[in-house]
Design a protein around this motif. Structure first.
Motif, PDB file in Angstrom:
ATOM      1  N   ARG A 175      74.621  21.363  80.080  1.00  0.00           N
ATOM      2  CA  ARG A 175      74.353  19.926  79.946  1.00  0.00           C
ATOM      3  C   ARG A 175      72.858  19.646  79.885  1.00  0.00           C
ATOM      4  N   ALA A 179      70.968  18.374  76.385  1.00  0.00           N
ATOM      5  CA  ALA A 179      70.854  16.929  76.582  1.00  0.00           C
ATOM      6  C   ALA A 179      69.970  16.291  75.508  1.00  0.00           C
ATOM      7  N   VAL A 183      69.722  13.166  82.043  1.00  0.00           N
ATOM      8  CA  VAL A 183      70.904  13.685  82.739  1.00  0.00           C
ATOM      9  C   VAL A 183      70.589  13.759  84.226  1.00  0.00           C
TER      10      VAL A 183
END
Length: 281
Positions: A175, A179, A183
């Motif tokens: 993630r 990104a 985040v």
């Protein structure tokens, strides 16, 4: 800012005579190089660089003799830590027991309340910390004297790569690495976060030290691929008022986990300890 967390008094202060501070610098990285060269060049009146302590052979790169810790304690009256939390944990008490003062840049170590308590109880050396990359700590300390701050929040935003840690699972790493917008990486208290991000969240510890309670400070760590600057936003409130501080710093080009301003905050703290006059403390 230089904030004392110990109150013992040195012999030179009791007699009213201040000698030149003989400084031992621990760490020759992004922070240490700037601090060491400035002190060696006479940029801090009242301080001289007596030695550098580093686990790598520096050769002629260091502008002062490279010594081991035990040798340094025999030659210095102030140790400046610029090498990470592990140094504070391993050597902090020993430095203070020797009668040498200690200026800590890696304030994250002090959210270990057992360690902080031992450092406070150890002497005759005194321990100090520098606020590093955040401002407003002196005001928070002043407000704290009137009564507790009931709501304290810190949001730290950095480039994703500077926040990666060995404990992270593949999902979180993916993630962060993919990104395209901010985040949230982790949230918790200032007691928990510096342990998880030992090189990236000393600001959380500095705010906690100013407030006086790591558990009272709520911290959110954000990874932002567009964060050309490192951001720290502090919100604090209590019955006496509401306070907000926000700073944005360029990261150090050699170590993006550290803001460029940090070594200069250390130098300012060192100047205060060396007796420079005419400045706000």
């Amino acid at each position: 800012m230089t904030a004392p967390v110990s109150t013992s008094t040195s012999a030179s202060e009791r007699t009213g005579v201040r000698s030149v501070r003989r400084v031992g610098l621990v760490g020759w990285g992004a922070i240490g190089r700037v601090v060491g060269r400035a002190v060696a060049e006479g940029a801090v009146p009242g301080a001289e660089l007596a030695c550098v302590i580093d686990n790598r052979a520096l050769g002629t790169e260091a502008p002062a003799p490279q010594l081991g810790f035990d040798e340094a304690l025999a030659h210095c009256d102030l140790i400046v830590e610029a090498a990470g939390q592990a140094v504070v944990r391993e050597w902090g008490e020993r430095v203070l027991r020797s009668g040498t003062d200690l200026l800590i840049a890696s304030t994250g170590a002090l959210t270990d309340e057992a360690l902080a308590g031992r450092l406070l109880a150890t002497g005759p050396g005194r321990v100090y910390f520098t606020g590093g990359a955040v401002g407003g700590l002196d005001l928070l300390q002043a407000v704290r004297e009137m009564g507790p701050l009931t709501d304290v929040r810190l949001t730290t935003t950095k480039l994703p790569a500077t926040l990666e840690q060995p404990w992270m699972d593949e999902e979180l790493l993916h993630r962060m690495r993919t990104a395209t917008a901010p985040v949230e990486v982790m949230s918790g208290t200032a007691r928990d976060i510096p342990v998880k991000f030992p090189k990236s969240t000393n600001v959380a510890a500095s705010v906690a030290l100013a407030v006086g309670d790591p558990g009272r400070v709520r911290v959110t760590v954000v990874a932002d691929p567009g964060a050309a600057r490192t951001r720290h936003a502090v919100h604090a409130s209590g019955e006496h008022g509401t306070y907000r501080f926000e700073v944005e710093h360029l990261p150090d080009p050699g170590n993006p986990a550290t803001s460029q301003v940090v070594p200069y905050a250390v130098l300012r703290s060192l100047a205060a300890l060396a007796g420079k006059t005419g400045q706000i403390l």
